[in-house]
Design a protein around this motif. Structure first.
Motif, PDB file in Angstrom:
ATOM      1  N   ARG A 330     -11.994-105.821  18.104  1.00  0.00           N
ATOM      2  CA  ARG A 330     -11.788-104.637  17.282  1.00  0.00           C
ATOM      3  C   ARG A 330     -11.335-105.074  15.892  1.00  0.00           C
ATOM      4  O   ARG A 330     -10.638-106.071  15.731  1.00  0.00           O
ATOM      5  N   ASN A 331     -11.782-104.316  14.918  1.00  0.00           N
ATOM      6  CA  ASN A 331     -11.476-104.575  13.514  1.00  0.00           C
ATOM      7  C   ASN A 331     -12.016-105.918  13.058  1.00  0.00           C
ATOM      8  O   ASN A 331     -11.376-106.654  12.308  1.00  0.00           O
ATOM      9  N   TYR A 332     -13.236-106.241  13.511  1.00  0.00           N
ATOM     10  CA  TYR A 332     -13.920-107.446  13.065  1.00  0.00           C
ATOM     11  C   TYR A 332     -14.977-107.055  12.026  1.00  0.00           C
ATOM     12  O   TYR A 332     -16.045-106.549  12.364  1.00  0.00           O
ATOM     13  N   HIS A 333     -14.639-107.289  10.743  1.00  0.00           N
ATOM     14  CA  HIS A 333     -15.552-107.016   9.626  1.00  0.00           C
ATOM     15  C   HIS A 333     -16.089-105.581   9.676  1.00  0.00           C
ATOM     16  O   HIS A 333     -17.264-105.332   9.417  1.00  0.00           O
ATOM     17  N   SER A 334     -15.237-104.641  10.025  1.00  0.00           N
ATOM     18  CA  SER A 334     -15.665-103.239  10.101  1.00  0.00           C
ATOM     19  C   SER A 334     -15.495-102.558   8.755  1.00  0.00           C
ATOM     20  O   SER A 334     -14.933-103.122   7.811  1.00  0.00           O
ATOM     21  N   SER A 335     -15.937-101.307   8.671  1.00  0.00           N
ATOM     22  CA  SER A 335     -16.021-100.609   7.395  1.00  0.00           C
ATOM     23  C   SER A 335     -14.979 -99.489   7.299  1.00  0.00           C
ATOM     24  O   SER A 335     -13.917 -99.665   6.712  1.00  0.00           O
ATOM     25  N   VAL A 336     -15.258 -98.339   7.907  1.00  0.00           N
ATOM     26  CA  VAL A 336     -14.331 -97.209   7.856  1.00  0.00           C
ATOM     27  C   VAL A 336     -13.156 -97.427   8.806  1.00  0.00           C
ATOM     28  O   VAL A 336     -12.038 -96.957   8.555  1.00  0.00           O
ATOM     29  N   TYR A 337     -13.383 -98.137   9.888  1.00  0.00           N
ATOM     30  CA  TYR A 337     -12.367 -98.319  10.924  1.00  0.00           C
ATOM     31  C   TYR A 337     -11.028 -98.844  10.383  1.00  0.00           C
ATOM     32  O   TYR A 337      -9.971 -98.320  10.762  1.00  0.00           O
ATOM     33  N   PRO A 338     -10.995 -99.855   9.499  1.00  0.00           N
ATOM     34  CA  PRO A 338      -9.694-100.321   8.993  1.00  0.00           C
ATOM     35  C   PRO A 338      -8.910 -99.228   8.267  1.00  0.00           C
ATOM     36  O   PRO A 338      -7.681 -99.165   8.383  1.00  0.00           O
ATOM     37  N   ALA A 339      -9.612 -98.359   7.531  1.00  0.00           N
ATOM     38  CA  ALA A 339      -8.920 -97.262   6.846  1.00  0.00           C
ATOM     39  C   ALA A 339      -8.337 -96.280   7.856  1.00  0.00           C
ATOM     40  O   ALA A 339      -7.197 -95.820   7.713  1.00  0.00           O
ATOM     41  N   LEU A 340      -9.118 -95.949   8.893  1.00  0.00           N
ATOM     42  CA  LEU A 340      -8.619 -95.050   9.933  1.00  0.00           C
ATOM     43  C   LEU A 340      -7.429 -95.680  10.655  1.00  0.00           C
ATOM     44  O   LEU A 340      -6.460 -94.983  10.996  1.00  0.00           O
ATOM     45  N   LEU A 341      -7.494 -96.972  10.877  1.00  0.00           N
ATOM     46  CA  LEU A 341      -6.396 -97.671  11.543  1.00  0.00           C
ATOM     47  C   LEU A 341      -5.145 -97.666  10.669  1.00  0.00           C
ATOM     48  O   LEU A 341      -4.028 -97.472  11.159  1.00  0.00           O
ATOM     49  N   TRP A 342      -5.310 -97.841   9.384  1.00  0.00           N
ATOM     50  CA  TRP A 342      -4.177 -97.838   8.462  1.00  0.00           C
ATOM     51  C   TRP A 342      -3.522 -96.467   8.414  1.00  0.00           C
ATOM     52  O   TRP A 342      -2.291 -96.350   8.422  1.00  0.00           O
ATOM     53  N   PHE A 343      -4.342 -95.399   8.381  1.00  0.00           N
ATOM     54  CA  PHE A 343      -3.792 -94.042   8.321  1.00  0.00           C
ATOM     55  C   PHE A 343      -3.107 -93.651   9.626  1.00  0.00           C
ATOM     56  O   PHE A 343      -2.052 -93.026   9.623  1.00  0.00           O
ATOM     57  N   SER A 344      -3.731 -93.987  10.754  1.00  0.00           N
ATOM     58  CA  SER A 344      -3.234 -93.520  12.046  1.00  0.00           C
ATOM     59  C   SER A 344      -2.223 -94.464  12.684  1.00  0.00           C
ATOM     60  O   SER A 344      -1.365 -94.033  13.459  1.00  0.00           O
ATOM     61  N   GLY A 345      -2.343 -95.755  12.367  1.00  0.00           N
ATOM     62  CA  GLY A 345      -1.483 -96.734  13.007  1.00  0.00           C
ATOM     63  C   GLY A 345      -1.814 -96.975  14.466  1.00  0.00           C
ATOM     64  O   GLY A 345      -1.046 -97.614  15.184  1.00  0.00           O
ATOM     65  N   SER A 346      -2.961 -96.480  14.923  1.00  0.00           N
ATOM     66  CA  SER A 346      -3.332 -96.596  16.338  1.00  0.00           C
ATOM     67  C   SER A 346      -4.793 -96.980  16.455  1.00  0.00           C
ATOM     68  O   SER A 346      -5.666 -96.307  15.884  1.00  0.00           O
ATOM     69  N   HIS A 347      -5.058 -98.045  17.217  1.00  0.00           N
ATOM     70  CA  HIS A 347      -6.453 -98.431  17.461  1.00  0.00           C
ATOM     71  C   HIS A 347      -7.182 -97.338  18.233  1.00  0.00           C
ATOM     72  O   HIS A 347      -8.360 -97.067  17.977  1.00  0.00           O
ATOM     73  N   GLU A 348      -6.496 -96.707  19.166  1.00  0.00           N
ATOM     74  CA  GLU A 348      -7.140 -95.677  19.983  1.00  0.00           C
ATOM     75  C   GLU A 348      -7.551 -94.485  19.135  1.00  0.00           C
ATOM     76  O   GLU A 348      -8.649 -93.940  19.295  1.00  0.00           O
ATOM     77  N   ILE A 349      -6.671 -94.064  18.213  1.00  0.00           N
ATOM     78  CA  ILE A 349      -7.005 -92.928  17.348  1.00  0.00           C
ATOM     79  C   ILE A 349      -8.146 -93.291  16.406  1.00  0.00           C
ATOM     80  O   ILE A 349      -9.088 -92.512  16.208  1.00  0.00           O
ATOM     81  N   ALA A 350      -8.075 -94.485  15.813  1.00  0.00           N
ATOM     82  CA  ALA A 350      -9.126 -94.909  14.884  1.00  0.00           C
ATOM     83  C   ALA A 350     -10.485 -94.946  15.576  1.00  0.00           C
ATOM     84  O   ALA A 350     -11.488 -94.457  15.040  1.00  0.00           O
ATOM     85  N   ALA A 351     -10.522 -95.526  16.781  1.00  0.00           N
ATOM     86  CA  ALA A 351     -11.784 -95.575  17.518  1.00  0.00           C
ATOM     87  C   ALA A 351     -12.207 -94.184  17.965  1.00  0.00           C
ATOM     88  O   ALA A 351     -13.398 -93.836  17.918  1.00  0.00           O
ATOM     89  N   GLY A 352     -11.239 -93.346  18.389  1.00  0.00           N
ATOM     90  CA  GLY A 352     -11.563 -91.999  18.852  1.00  0.00           C
ATOM     91  C   GLY A 352     -12.146 -91.125  17.751  1.00  0.00           C
ATOM     92  O   GLY A 352     -13.051 -90.322  18.003  1.00  0.00           O
ATOM     93  N   VAL A 353     -11.630 -91.267  16.539  1.00  0.00           N
ATOM     94  CA  VAL A 353     -12.179 -90.496  15.417  1.00  0.00           C
ATOM     95  C   VAL A 353     -13.640 -90.870  15.190  1.00  0.00           C
ATOM     96  O   VAL A 353     -14.505 -90.001  15.011  1.00  0.00           O
ATOM     97  N   GLY A 354     -13.910 -92.159  15.190  1.00  0.00           N
ATOM     98  CA  GLY A 354     -15.293 -92.591  15.005  1.00  0.00           C
ATOM     99  C   GLY A 354     -16.207 -92.086  16.099  1.00  0.00           C
ATOM    100  O   GLY A 354     -17.314 -91.607  15.829  1.00  0.00           O
ATOM    101  N   GLU A 355     -15.749 -92.170  17.347  1.00  0.00           N
ATOM    102  CA  GLU A 355     -16.565 -91.678  18.460  1.00  0.00           C
ATOM    103  C   GLU A 355     -16.791 -90.178  18.352  1.00  0.00           C
ATOM    104  O   GLU A 355     -17.892 -89.676  18.630  1.00  0.00           O
ATOM    105  N   GLY A 356     -15.753 -89.436  17.933  1.00  0.00           N
ATOM    106  CA  GLY A 356     -15.903 -87.994  17.772  1.00  0.00           C
ATOM    107  C   GLY A 356     -16.899 -87.631  16.683  1.00  0.00           C
ATOM    108  O   GLY A 356     -17.715 -86.707  16.844  1.00  0.00           O
ATOM    109  N   VAL A 357     -16.846 -88.353  15.572  1.00  0.00           N
ATOM    110  CA  VAL A 357     -17.792 -88.096  14.472  1.00  0.00           C
ATOM    111  C   VAL A 357     -19.225 -88.351  14.932  1.00  0.00           C
ATOM    112  O   VAL A 357     -20.127 -87.545  14.680  1.00  0.00           O
ATOM    113  N   VAL A 358     -19.438 -89.468  15.624  1.00  0.00           N
ATOM    114  CA  VAL A 358     -20.793 -89.801  16.079  1.00  0.00           C
ATOM    115  C   VAL A 358     -21.289 -88.777  17.095  1.00  0.00           C
ATOM    116  O   VAL A 358     -22.431 -88.307  17.008  1.00  0.00           O
TER     117      VAL A 358
END
Length: 478
Positions: A330-358
């Motif tokens: 996780r967080n290997y050369h990703s794009s939007v994910y690092p920003a979501l992780l920084w805002f949320s402080g949670s890998h689960e939330i960052a990944a969940g937001v992306g999955e929800g958008v898709v």
């Protein structure tokens, strides 16, 4: 004199442009091949790759802005074949994934279930070759879908050599180029559109040199988009096959199932009431389409079951592997994910937001019955931008769609992804596997800047962009 004038015109034609481009690009790929182990020559490799990207853009521009010559299509395809054969004869060095493919094939042929047992298990010690630990994450069972596993099994039996093991993925890559060429030619498209895929440096390196299995899934997606308008029920099978090779085509399943189930056009109840015969015909057609939808869904389930069945006893270990995989990768050369992780402080939330958008976008595009090729472009692009990992070979997924929506920003990103290989320098010198934030900025910041400019420019005009802008090239109507 007329013959001489004709010859001079031809020398200024698209065929000459194609020949010059092929010679220039072949020089780049031949220089790459001479480096041997690319992972120990990263500065030279990156310089060649980025330089090849510049030549690639120049070639696309020149092909687009010269008079179309139908015979040049064969030059484009032959050039793409030559580039691939230049890179193919060397073992993969930028990625160790192929060694995991080989191990999984070896384990299956020895009678083991790779979903149920990890490579480090002592029971597999007799199967280990020298250097077997080069494969990624040997401490967890395999992470690849079942149809890919069947391909690995057959390939190990026939072609266990590390170079020859790349052959199924090279053939799938060539099949994609051939399908795109036939599709583009049959719909009045242009040669530069074929070159977008056939000559793309990232595609060439990731499949011909590194031998990634993503080519199998891409072939499934392209086959699906080619037939979905005429054979929507059958297209769900090709799409399912693609998803059983690599998971990302699954995001298109809602679109395929809706198109297989719903009539292509609906008639309002008022209009149908005024035309009973037409209403009956529409109802009958709707009923047939519903049956086609059931056939499509049933066929997809049957195909998935057939591929999963040989590995059914490893399902508990597979679920454990998914959890471990998500923790490791996780967080290997990703794009939007690092920003979501920084805002949320949670890998689960960052990944969940992306999955929800898709998921939301997939359902919206399916219900709106958006053109399948455009829907695939939007969906796969969204997956790439929101994914927790952004390995360079992932970005080959969108290249076939750029043949129809040739966005300069996305084309540039496929070349800038070579910057991510800077990780090998840190790994070789410091033993640290960590993507450099500066190089992530160098990769993604120009992409988002150019993408924003494209969106603003397109919003100011109802007309398509000129040049190789984000317009839809010729696509069959639904």
């Amino acid at each position: 004199m007329p013959a001489l004038n004709t010859l001079l015109r031809r020398l200024r034609s698209q065929s000459l442009v194609a020949l010059i481009a092929i010679v220039a690009l072949e020089a780049v790929f031949a220089a790459m091949a001479r480096l041997g182990d690319l992972s120990v020559h990263i500065p030279e490799f990156m310089a060649l790759a980025l330089g090849g990207g510049v030549l690639y853009f120049i070639a696309l521009y020149a092909l687009e802005h010269t008079r179309e010559n139908r015979a040049v299509l064969w030059l484009v395809l032959l050039g793409g074949l030559a580039f691939r054969l230049t890179l193919f004869p060397h073992p993969p060095s930028l990625s160790t994934d192929l060694y995991r493919y080989r191990w999984d094939g070896h384990v299956q042929n020895a009678g083991w279930n790779p979903y149920a047992i990890a490579p480090v298990d002592p029971r597999l010690a007799p199967l280990r070759e020298p250097g077997w630990t080069v494969m990624p994450v040997p401490e967890i069972p395999t992470m690849y879908p079942p149809l890919s596993m069947l391909v690995f099994r057959a390939t190990w039996r026939l072609l266990p050599d590390p170079v020859l093991f790349k052959l199924p993925f090279l053939l799938a890559d060539l099949a994609v180029a051939a399908m795109l060429a036939g599709w583009i030619r049959s719909t009045g498209g242009r040669n530069y559109q074929v070159a977008i895929y056939a000559w793309n440096p990232l595609v060439l390196v990731e499949f011909s040199s590194s031998g990634h299995n993503d080519a199998l899934a891409i072939a499934g997606v392209v086959a699906t988009l080619m037939i979905i308008r005429r054979f929507p029920a059958m297209s769900t099978l090709t799409l399912t096959a693609g998803a059983l090779c690599k998971a990302f085509p699954a995001v298109l399943l809602p679109l395929a199932l809706v198109r297989a189930t719903w009539p292509a056009s609906a008639t309002s109840p008022v209009a149908m009431a005024g035309k009973p015969a037409e209403a009956g015909s529409q109802a009958k057609a709707g009923g047939l389409r519903f049956l086609h939808g059931l056939f499509a869904a049933g066929g997809s389930v049957a195909l998935a079951t057939l591929c999963v069945w040989p590995y059914r006893h490893g399902w508990r270990e597979f679920l454990g592997m998914l959890h471990a995989y998500q923790l490791i990768f996780r967080n290997y050369h990703s794009s939007v994910y690092p920003a979501l992780l920084w805002f949320s402080g949670s890998h689960e939330i960052a990944a969940g937001v992306g999955e929800g958008v898709v998921l939301g976008l997939a359902l919206w595009l399916a219900l709106r019955r958006v053109d399948p090729t455009r829907a695939a472009f939007l969906l796969i692009g969204t997956v790439l931008l929101f994914a927790p990992n952004g390995y360079p070979w992932y970005f080959t997924w969108i290249v076939p769609l750029l043949c129809f929506y040739p966005s300069p920003a996305w084309l540039m990103l496929t070349i800038l992804e070579f910057l991510s290989y800077k990780i090998f320098i840190d790994y070789r010198v410091l033993g640290v596997w960590h993507f450099d934030p500066l190089f992530q900025w160098l990769c993604y910041a120009p992409f988002y800047a150019l993408l924003g400019w494209e969106i603003v420019r397109r919003g100011r005009s109802d007309k398509s962009l000129t040049g190789i802008g984000p317009r839809a090239a010729t696509i069959p109507s639904s």
